[in-house]
Design a protein around this motif. Structure first.
Motif, PDB file in Angstrom:
ATOM      1  N   GLY A  57       0.810  -1.215   0.000  1.00  0.00           N
ATOM      2  CA  GLY A  57       0.000   0.000   0.000  1.00  0.00           C
ATOM      3  C   GLY A  57       0.840   1.261   0.000  1.00  0.00           C
ATOM      4  O   GLY A  57       0.533   2.227  -0.708  1.00  0.00           O
ATOM      5  N   GLN A  58       1.912   1.259   0.801  1.00  0.00           N
ATOM      6  CA  GLN A  58       2.797   2.424   0.839  1.00  0.00           C
ATOM      7  C   GLN A  58       3.470   2.651  -0.509  1.00  0.00           C
ATOM      8  O   GLN A  58       3.590   3.782  -0.982  1.00  0.00           O
ATOM      9  CB  GLN A  58       3.849   2.236   1.927  1.00  0.00           C
ATOM     10  N   ALA A  59       3.908   1.574  -1.142  1.00  0.00           N
ATOM     11  CA  ALA A  59       4.557   1.700  -2.453  1.00  0.00           C
ATOM     12  C   ALA A  59       3.581   2.249  -3.484  1.00  0.00           C
ATOM     13  O   ALA A  59       3.954   3.081  -4.327  1.00  0.00           O
ATOM     14  CB  ALA A  59       5.106   0.349  -2.896  1.00  0.00           C
ATOM     15  N   ILE A  72      -3.910  -4.866  -8.810  1.00  0.00           N
ATOM     16  CA  ILE A  72      -3.487  -5.311  -7.489  1.00  0.00           C
ATOM     17  C   ILE A  72      -4.237  -6.584  -7.134  1.00  0.00           C
ATOM     18  O   ILE A  72      -5.464  -6.636  -7.163  1.00  0.00           O
ATOM     19  CB  ILE A  72      -3.746  -4.227  -6.421  1.00  0.00           C
ATOM     20  N   SER A  73      -3.468  -7.604  -6.777  1.00  0.00           N
ATOM     21  CA  SER A  73      -4.022  -8.923  -6.471  1.00  0.00           C
ATOM     22  C   SER A  73      -3.582  -9.358  -5.082  1.00  0.00           C
ATOM     23  O   SER A  73      -2.431  -9.172  -4.697  1.00  0.00           O
ATOM     24  CB  SER A  73      -3.533  -9.929  -7.518  1.00  0.00           C
ATOM     25  N   SER A  74      -4.511  -9.957  -4.316  1.00  0.00           N
ATOM     26  CA  SER A  74      -4.151 -10.535  -3.023  1.00  0.00           C
ATOM     27  C   SER A  74      -4.898 -11.849  -2.833  1.00  0.00           C
ATOM     28  O   SER A  74      -5.679 -12.262  -3.694  1.00  0.00           O
ATOM     29  CB  SER A  74      -4.455  -9.556  -1.880  1.00  0.00           C
ATOM     30  N   GLU A  91     -12.052  -6.938   3.557  1.00  0.00           N
ATOM     31  CA  GLU A  91     -12.160  -5.534   3.966  1.00  0.00           C
ATOM     32  C   GLU A  91     -10.895  -5.084   4.690  1.00  0.00           C
ATOM     33  O   GLU A  91     -10.360  -3.994   4.420  1.00  0.00           O
ATOM     34  CB  GLU A  91     -13.376  -5.349   4.871  1.00  0.00           C
ATOM     35  N   GLU A  92     -10.403  -5.911   5.615  1.00  0.00           N
ATOM     36  CA  GLU A  92      -9.206  -5.542   6.369  1.00  0.00           C
ATOM     37  C   GLU A  92      -7.993  -5.407   5.461  1.00  0.00           C
ATOM     38  O   GLU A  92      -7.157  -4.504   5.640  1.00  0.00           O
ATOM     39  CB  GLU A  92      -8.933  -6.586   7.465  1.00  0.00           C
ATOM     40  N   ARG A  96      -5.582  -2.048   4.932  1.00  0.00           N
ATOM     41  CA  ARG A  96      -4.121  -2.016   5.059  1.00  0.00           C
ATOM     42  C   ARG A  96      -3.457  -1.464   3.804  1.00  0.00           C
ATOM     43  O   ARG A  96      -2.434  -0.791   3.870  1.00  0.00           O
ATOM     44  CB  ARG A  96      -3.581  -3.421   5.365  1.00  0.00           C
ATOM     45  N   LEU A  97      -4.045  -1.774   2.662  1.00  0.00           N
ATOM     46  CA  LEU A  97      -3.490  -1.320   1.385  1.00  0.00           C
ATOM     47  C   LEU A  97      -3.925   0.100   1.029  1.00  0.00           C
ATOM     48  O   LEU A  97      -3.415   0.682   0.074  1.00  0.00           O
ATOM     49  CB  LEU A  97      -3.935  -2.275   0.269  1.00  0.00           C
ATOM     50  N   HIS A  98      -4.887   0.651   1.788  1.00  0.00           N
ATOM     51  CA  HIS A  98      -5.466   1.962   1.480  1.00  0.00           C
ATOM     52  C   HIS A  98      -6.075   1.971   0.072  1.00  0.00           C
ATOM     53  O   HIS A  98      -5.908   2.927  -0.685  1.00  0.00           O
ATOM     54  CB  HIS A  98      -4.422   3.073   1.619  1.00  0.00           C
ATOM     55  N   LEU A  99      -6.801   0.894  -0.233  1.00  0.00           N
ATOM     56  CA  LEU A  99      -7.456   0.768  -1.526  1.00  0.00           C
ATOM     57  C   LEU A  99      -8.960   0.599  -1.337  1.00  0.00           C
ATOM     58  O   LEU A  99      -9.423   0.180  -0.276  1.00  0.00           O
ATOM     59  CB  LEU A  99      -6.912  -0.450  -2.289  1.00  0.00           C
TER      60      LEU A  99
END
Length: 283
Positions: A57-59, A72-74, A91-92, A96-99
């Protein structure tokens, strides 16, 4: 670089090569990811259990690339495969990713002994309805598990991410995926350490010979082979030079005979970590 794309059933286009992030964490991880994005990677693959969604998320936030131009994939961990837990976990991860959404979200492992992957799949489909996920997929799913998803929910994944490299080409799985319009992604596309090999995959004579013929390094030969199989590889590279080299695979073609030669390198029990989806328990 002009990177080709694969088009999924829902019309989403994925770059033909992505960036794996297992083990990339903290400040150094942000620097690695920032370099990767700047070098041209647009598909970033992570997972809840990589414990680096905050780093990713920061990157993304520090990147000058528009969010809409990134994929973006998780992945959902095994311990949260029950329906409500899966929705909350998605959701969590987004927090964390700010997406606001995932372009692609996968069930990390089927964990058949726990028998919760159908409820997890139903949760992913609901997350898609809610706009949290654009595309639903799975990872490490065998044909029998995919058949069950279709039978019980009426929907198949659009992506199946599996271990795939020159010693484990996954012929049957690739054929199944292709028949059902499921894109196969490759984790550990260059093989790995700890495989009990006398020499790394990249040092195999055939791979080195093809590298000499095409003036490419061994990693580029392997990644090109996967692309020509119709597979989307997800290599990890920390250094900028290696990152750029892995992207530089679209200016040459292996012959069909050479693709077949590499595929015949298959060996028994060649999984990097011995993780068999029928027995592996991922929590």
């Amino acid at each position: 670089m002009n990177i080709p794309t694969f088009t999924l059933r829902n019309g989403l286009q994925l770059p033909a090569i992505g960036f794996g992030t297992s083990g990339i964490k903290g400040k150094a991880g942000i620097q690695t990811l920032t370099a990767a994005i700047n070098n041209g990677y647009r598909l970033i693959d992570t997972a809840y259990n990589y414990e680096n969604e905050g780093t990713i998320g920061q990157a993304i936030q520090q990147s000058s690339i528009n969010r809409n131009d990134l994929v973006i994939s998780s992945k959902l961990p095994g311990r949260y495969q029950s329906y409500q837990a899966a929705l909350t976990t998605i959701e969590e991860s987004l927090y964390r990713l700010h997406l606001d959404y995932f372009d692609l979200y996968l069930i990390h492992w089927p964990n058949p002994m726990r028998d919760e992957y159908v409820s997890a799949w139903q949760a992913l489909l609901e997350a898609k309805k809610r706009g949290l996920v654009r595309t639903c997929g799975v990872s490490n799913f065998l044909p029998e598990y995919l058949d069950r998803l279709q039978k019980e929910t009426g929907e198949l994944p659009e992506v199946n991410q599996v271990e795939l490299h020159p010693l484990f080409s996954q012929k049957e799985q690739r054929q199944y995926d292709q028949k059902h319009q499921i894109l196969t992604e490759a984790w550990s596309p260059l093989g790995g350490i700890g495989m009990g090999l006398s020499q790394p995959i990249r040092q195999l004579p055939l791979i080195k010979q093809l590298g000499q013929k095409y003036h490419k390094d061994s990693s580029q030969i392997i990644l090109r082979w996967e692309y020509q199989l119709g597979v989307l590889p997800l290599p990890l590279a920390h250094g900028s030079q290696h990152q750029l080299a892995n992207l530089d695979i679209f200016d040459f073609n292996l012959t069909s005979a050479e693709v077949a030669q590499i595929t015949t390198l298959d060996q028994n029990n060649a999984r990097v970590s011995g993780q068999d989806p029928k027995t592996h328990l991922e929590l």
